[in-house]
Design a protein around this motif. Structure first.
Motif, PDB file in Angstrom:
ATOM      1  N   VAL A 220      44.992  19.948  40.135  1.00  0.00           N
ATOM      2  CA  VAL A 220      43.773  20.720  40.383  1.00  0.00           C
ATOM      3  C   VAL A 220      42.592  19.754  40.341  1.00  0.00           C
ATOM      4  N   PRO A 221      41.787  19.663  41.393  1.00  0.00           N
ATOM      5  CA  PRO A 221      40.795  18.596  41.469  1.00  0.00           C
ATOM      6  C   PRO A 221      39.596  18.843  40.571  1.00  0.00           C
ATOM      7  N   ALA A 222      39.101  17.744  40.054  1.00  0.00           N
ATOM      8  CA  ALA A 222      37.789  17.773  39.412  1.00  0.00           C
ATOM      9  C   ALA A 222      36.750  17.434  40.473  1.00  0.00           C
ATOM     10  N   ASP A 223      35.503  17.830  40.230  1.00  0.00           N
ATOM     11  CA  ASP A 223      34.438  17.483  41.164  1.00  0.00           C
ATOM     12  C   ASP A 223      33.113  17.517  40.436  1.00  0.00           C
ATOM     13  N   TRP A 224      32.037  17.161  41.180  1.00  0.00           N
ATOM     14  CA  TRP A 224      30.718  17.115  40.567  1.00  0.00           C
ATOM     15  C   TRP A 224      30.172  18.522  40.350  1.00  0.00           C
ATOM     16  N   ARG A 225      29.508  18.717  39.213  1.00  0.00           N
ATOM     17  CA  ARG A 225      28.929  20.006  38.854  1.00  0.00           C
ATOM     18  C   ARG A 225      27.553  19.755  38.241  1.00  0.00           C
ATOM     19  N   ASP A 252      29.420  27.406  41.454  1.00  0.00           N
ATOM     20  CA  ASP A 252      29.702  27.278  42.884  1.00  0.00           C
ATOM     21  C   ASP A 252      30.840  28.230  43.232  1.00  0.00           C
ATOM     22  N   ASP A 253      31.092  28.395  44.516  1.00  0.00           N
ATOM     23  CA  ASP A 253      32.099  29.358  44.956  1.00  0.00           C
ATOM     24  C   ASP A 253      33.454  28.727  45.232  1.00  0.00           C
ATOM     25  N   GLY A 254      33.636  27.455  44.859  1.00  0.00           N
ATOM     26  CA  GLY A 254      34.900  26.776  45.109  1.00  0.00           C
ATOM     27  C   GLY A 254      34.996  26.156  46.480  1.00  0.00           C
ATOM     28  N   ARG A 462      23.837   3.151  26.603  1.00  0.00           N
ATOM     29  CA  ARG A 462      24.788   3.714  27.554  1.00  0.00           C
ATOM     30  C   ARG A 462      25.249   5.064  27.022  1.00  0.00           C
ATOM     31  N   PHE A 463      25.446   6.016  27.944  1.00  0.00           N
ATOM     32  CA  PHE A 463      25.906   7.342  27.573  1.00  0.00           C
ATOM     33  C   PHE A 463      27.173   7.660  28.358  1.00  0.00           C
ATOM     34  N   ALA A 464      28.148   8.247  27.687  1.00  0.00           N
ATOM     35  CA  ALA A 464      29.365   8.699  28.351  1.00  0.00           C
ATOM     36  C   ALA A 464      29.664  10.118  27.897  1.00  0.00           C
ATOM     37  N   THR A 465      30.389  10.855  28.715  1.00  0.00           N
ATOM     38  CA  THR A 465      30.705  12.245  28.380  1.00  0.00           C
ATOM     39  C   THR A 465      31.971  12.312  27.542  1.00  0.00           C
ATOM     40  N   PRO A 466      32.045  13.302  26.654  1.00  0.00           N
ATOM     41  CA  PRO A 466      33.282  13.484  25.885  1.00  0.00           C
ATOM     42  C   PRO A 466      34.354  14.145  26.752  1.00  0.00           C
ATOM     43  N   LYS A 467      35.602  13.830  26.475  1.00  0.00           N
ATOM     44  CA  LYS A 467      36.687  14.500  27.182  1.00  0.00           C
ATOM     45  C   LYS A 467      36.648  15.990  26.840  1.00  0.00           C
ATOM     46  N   PRO A 468      37.054  16.867  27.792  1.00  0.00           N
ATOM     47  CA  PRO A 468      37.744  16.583  29.055  1.00  0.00           C
ATOM     48  C   PRO A 468      36.813  16.307  30.236  1.00  0.00           C
ATOM     49  N   LEU A 469      35.489  16.213  30.019  1.00  0.00           N
ATOM     50  CA  LEU A 469      34.592  15.845  31.111  1.00  0.00           C
ATOM     51  C   LEU A 469      34.852  14.394  31.497  1.00  0.00           C
ATOM     52  N   LEU A 470      34.705  14.074  32.781  1.00  0.00           N
ATOM     53  CA  LEU A 470      35.193  12.806  33.300  1.00  0.00           C
ATOM     54  C   LEU A 470      34.102  11.861  33.788  1.00  0.00           C
ATOM     55  N   GLY A 471      32.869  12.346  33.901  1.00  0.00           N
ATOM     56  CA  GLY A 471      31.836  11.462  34.415  1.00  0.00           C
ATOM     57  C   GLY A 471      30.464  12.057  34.212  1.00  0.00           C
ATOM     58  N   TRP A 484      10.273  20.867  28.336  1.00  0.00           N
ATOM     59  CA  TRP A 484      10.828  20.092  29.427  1.00  0.00           C
ATOM     60  C   TRP A 484      12.104  20.773  29.908  1.00  0.00           C
ATOM     61  N   ILE A 485      12.339  20.707  31.212  1.00  0.00           N
ATOM     62  CA  ILE A 485      13.629  21.093  31.765  1.00  0.00           C
ATOM     63  C   ILE A 485      14.340  19.812  32.187  1.00  0.00           C
ATOM     64  N   GLU A 486      15.597  19.738  31.844  1.00  0.00           N
ATOM     65  CA  GLU A 486      16.383  18.524  32.078  1.00  0.00           C
ATOM     66  C   GLU A 486      17.620  18.897  32.895  1.00  0.00           C
ATOM     67  N   THR A 487      18.018  18.014  33.799  1.00  0.00           N
ATOM     68  CA  THR A 487      19.207  18.266  34.602  1.00  0.00           C
ATOM     69  C   THR A 487      20.041  16.999  34.711  1.00  0.00           C
ATOM     70  N   MET A 488      21.342  17.181  34.777  1.00  0.00           N
ATOM     71  CA  MET A 488      22.306  16.105  35.001  1.00  0.00           C
ATOM     72  C   MET A 488      23.429  16.670  35.857  1.00  0.00           C
ATOM     73  N   ASP A 489      24.306  15.799  36.332  1.00  0.00           N
ATOM     74  CA  ASP A 489      25.550  16.284  36.898  1.00  0.00           C
ATOM     75  C   ASP A 489      26.715  15.567  36.226  1.00  0.00           C
ATOM     76  N   VAL A 490      27.817  16.303  36.090  1.00  0.00           N
ATOM     77  CA  VAL A 490      29.017  15.791  35.440  1.00  0.00           C
ATOM     78  C   VAL A 490      30.193  15.953  36.384  1.00  0.00           C
ATOM     79  N   PHE A 491      31.195  15.121  36.181  1.00  0.00           N
ATOM     80  CA  PHE A 491      32.434  15.228  36.938  1.00  0.00           C
ATOM     81  C   PHE A 491      33.427  15.951  36.048  1.00  0.00           C
ATOM     82  N   ALA A 492      33.849  17.139  36.475  1.00  0.00           N
ATOM     83  CA  ALA A 492      34.675  17.965  35.605  1.00  0.00           C
ATOM     84  C   ALA A 492      35.361  19.054  36.405  1.00  0.00           C
ATOM     85  N   ARG A 493      36.400  19.609  35.838  1.00  0.00           N
ATOM     86  CA  ARG A 493      36.981  20.845  36.348  1.00  0.00           C
ATOM     87  C   ARG A 493      36.169  22.002  35.794  1.00  0.00           C
TER      88      ARG A 493
END
Length: 520
Positions: A220-225, A252-254, A462-471, A484-493
Motif C-alpha cells: 500500500v503506497p505512502a505519499d505526501w500529505r 484527499d480522496d485517494g 535537523r528535524f526528522a519524523t518519528p515512525k511510522p511517518l517516513l519523511g 501563527w499558522i504553520e504548515t508542513m508536508d509529510v510522507f506517510a500512509r
C-alpha cells in the motif's frame, strides 16, 4: 594544459568519455590516454543486472554507467600537466597534478553500486596525489539518488554527478587564484553518515535484493500529505519541536496527493497554496484552500494548470503587488506570476531565468538586492543536491549566477524547503534533507555569507519524523495577528497519520547556536 586519462580499456564507461570530451573541447587543452592493466574487474553480474533492469522498465536510454569503446585519441609525446586517475592506482608524477576520484572510498563504479544496494549516502571525493605526501581532498560532495529501485538509473545519477565534480574542480584549478569548489567537511548528518570503509562488494544476493524491491512496489503506497496547525502563542515560532499542538491533516480522496504548502494572509483570510498531483494525469497543478477562523479547511481547488508539472508555489509581496514563483522546471524556466485577483486569478508577468532546470526556486530580498536559491539538474544527475544562487538588483532582474558551478553539493542541505526567514540572528534557510530518501527530513541553516563573491551557511539543526511517518518536506508559517499558522508536508500512509497527529520533532544534534534562534 595537457591532460592524461589513466583508465582500464575494458571498463570504460560513458561518464568518463563525457569528461574527456568536455575537456577536449576546451581551448588550450590537449588529451592523451594511458591504459592501466592491473585493475580488477567489476563485481560479477553487474552488467547482467543493468541489462535486466533495462528490460524491466522498457527503456533503452543512455546512462552514465554504459560500457563504451575507447575513443581514437592521438598519441602525445609531451608529459602531462594533469592526470585523471580512473583506474585508482596511477602513480604520483613530479610536475603533474594527479586527480583520483572515489565514492565511499572505493573506485567510482563499485562505490556507486555499494551506495545504491546498501542504502548508503553516496559521498564523492576527489583527491590529489603527490609524490612523498599523503592524498589531499580537493572536493567532497554528498549527492542525491532519486530512485534506488532502479539500480542502473541510480548508479548513473551518482556517476553523472562525479563527472560534474571532476569538471567543476578542474575548472577551478584552471582559474588562477581560485579555490576548488564544493569541499564539504561534514556533508551528512553524523547520525546518518556512512562509515568510510571499503565493503566486500559481492552481488551474490541479487535475487533476494530484487525480490525486496518488488515487495516494496506492491505494498500500500505512502505519499505526501499536507498538514497544518494553529501554533500555541506561548511557544517560539521557530521551534516547532517545542509546540505540542497536534497538526490537522488535509484530507484527499485517494486520487491525488497534496504537497509543497505555502500560506498567505489577505484581507483577514488565510489561504493555503499547494501542489495538487492527480494520479490520473501524472502532472502537478497548483491549488488553493482556505483555512477558516474556526479551523475548518475547504477542499483545495485548482487555479493554475500548465503544459508542464507545477509545484512549490512561493508567494510574496513587493511594490504593492502579490507575486508567485512556482516551480516550472519542466519547461526549464523560472517564472514570475502576478496576482490579478487573490487567491485564484494569476497572470505570467516575466521569465526571470530561461533554459535552466531549477528545483524549488526560492526568492528573498536582502538589503537592496534580490537573491534566488534552487537546485539544478545536470546531465544524468539528481536535482536534490546541487545548490545554485543567483542575484539581481531588482525582482525583474537581470538575474546573474553567483558561479557557474554549484555553491555547494550536499544532498542533506542543498534543496530549499520553504520561505526563508529573516531574524535578528541572521537569515535562516529551511532546507530538505534527502540523504536517505527524498524529503526524509528537514534542516535549518543560517546564512553566514551572501554577497556577489561567495556564499556559505551553517547547519543549526535537523528535524526528522518519528515512525511510522517516513519523511518531512516543506515548512512555512504565517502570522494571523493573535497567533501563527504553520504548515508542513509529510510522507506517510493515511492510516498512519489519522485526522490529526502530534509530531515529535526533536532536533537531531542541534547546534549550540540554534538555542537563541529557537527562543526568538
Amino acid at each position: 594544459m595537457c591532460v592524461h586519462f589513466y583508465y582500464v580499456p575494458s571498463e570504460l564507461r560513458r561518464w568518463q568519455i563525457h569528461v574527456l570530451e568536455r575537456l577536449a573541447a576546451e581551448p588550450g587543452v590537449s588529451i592523451g590516454l594511458a591504459a592501466a592493466t592491473s585493475r580488477p574487474a567489476p563485481p560479477p553480474g553487474l552488467d547482467r543486472l543493468f541489462a535486466f533492469e533495462r528490460l524491466f522498465v522498457g527503456r533503452d536510454e543512455e546512462t552514465a554507467a554504459d560500457r563504451v569503446e575507447p575513443p581514437a585519441v592521438p598519441s602525445l609525446g609531451r608529459a602531462p600537466d594533469l592526470v585523471i586517475d580512473l583506474a585508482g592506482d596511477a602513480p604520483a608524477r613530479p610536475g603533474a597534478t594527479v586527480l583520483r576520484p572515489s565514492i565511499l572510498g572505493l573506485p567510482p563504479l563499485e562505490g556507486a553500486l555499494a551506495a545504491v544496494l546498501d542504502g548508503r549516502v553516496p559521498v564523492l571525493e576527489l583527491e590529489t596525489i603527490a609524490p612523498d605526501a599523503p592524498p589531499r581532498a580537493l572536493a567532497r560532495w554528498a549527492v542525491g539518488v532519486e530512485d534506488r529501485r532502479n539500480t542502473l538509473r541510480a548508479v548513473s545519477q551518482i556517476l553523472g554527478r562525479l563527472a560534474h565534480m571532476i569538471l567543476a574542480t578542474i575548472d577551478g584549478l584552471r582559474r588562477e587564484g581560485r579555490e576548488p569548489t564544493g569541499f564539504l567537511a561534514d556533508a551528512v548528518a553524523p547520525a546518518r553518515r556512512s562509515a568510510m570503509v571499503a565493503p566486500a562488494l559481492l552481488i551474490r544476493s541479487l535475487e533476494a535484493r530484487i525480490a525486496r524491491k518488488l515487495d516494496r512496489l506492491v505494498r500500500v503506497p505512502a505519499d505526501w500529505r499536507v498538514m497544518w496547525r494553529r501554533r500555541d502563542p506561548a511557544t517560539p515560532v521557530l521551534a516547532p519541536h517545542r509546540d505540542p499542538t497536534p497538526f490537522h491533516l488535509l484530507p484527499d480522496d485517494g486520487g491525488r496527493f497534496y504537497a509543497d504548502p505555502f500560506l498567505w494572509r489577505d484581507a483577514g483570510r488565510t489561504w493555503l497554496f499547494l501542489e495538487e498531483f492527480p494520479y490520473a494525469t501524472g502532472r502537478g497543478v497548483l491549488s488553493v484552500a482556505e483555512i477558516g477562523a474556526d479551523g475548518a479547511v475547504s477542499t483545495p481547488r485548482p487555479f493554475l494548470e500548465q503544459s508542464c508539472h507545477l509545484s512549490y508555489p512561493q508567494i510574496f509581496a513587493e511594490g504593492g503587488e502579490v507575486w508567485m514563483v512556482p516551480e516550472t522546471s519542466g519547461r526549464r524556466t523560472v517564472e514570475l506570476w502576478r496576482a490579478v485577483a487573490l487567491p485564484d486569478r494569476w497572470e505570467r508577468h516575466a521569465v526571470l531565468i530561461d533554459d535552466v532546470d531549477l528545483g524549488d526556486a526560492t526568492i528573498e530580498r536582502v538589503g537592496d538586492g534580490w537573491w534566488m536559491f534552487g537546485t539544478s539538474r545536470d546531465l544524468w544527475c539528481s536535482s536534490w543536491d546541487a545548490l545554485h544562487v543567483w542575484h539581481a538588483p531588482s525582482l525583474q532582474g537581470p538575474w546573474t549566477p553567483l558561479d557557474t558551478a554549484p555553491v555547494k553539493v550536499d544532498v542533506a542541505t542543498a534543496r530549499p524547503a520553504g520561505r526563508m526567514i529573516a531574524t535578528a540572528n541572521g537569515l535562516l534557510r529551511p532546507v530538505q534533507d534527502s540523504s536517505l530518501d527524498y524529503g526524509c527530513g528537514l534542516a535549518l541553516t543560517r546564512v553566514d555569507r551572501l554577497d556577489e563573491t561567495g556564499f556559505s551557511e551553517t547547519v543549526l539543526a535537523r528535524f526528522a519524523t518519528p515512525k511510522p511517518l517516513l519523511g518531512l518536506h516543506t515548512w512555512n508559517r504565517v502570522a494571523t495577528g493573535s497567533a501563527w499558522i504553520e504548515t508542513m508536508d509529510v510522507f506517510a500512509r493515511a492510516a498512519d497519520f489519522g485526522a490529526e497527529r502530534r509530531l515529535d520533532l526533536t532536533p537531531e544534534r542541534p547546534s549550540p547556536e540554534a538555542a537563541a534562534i529557537f527562543e526568538t
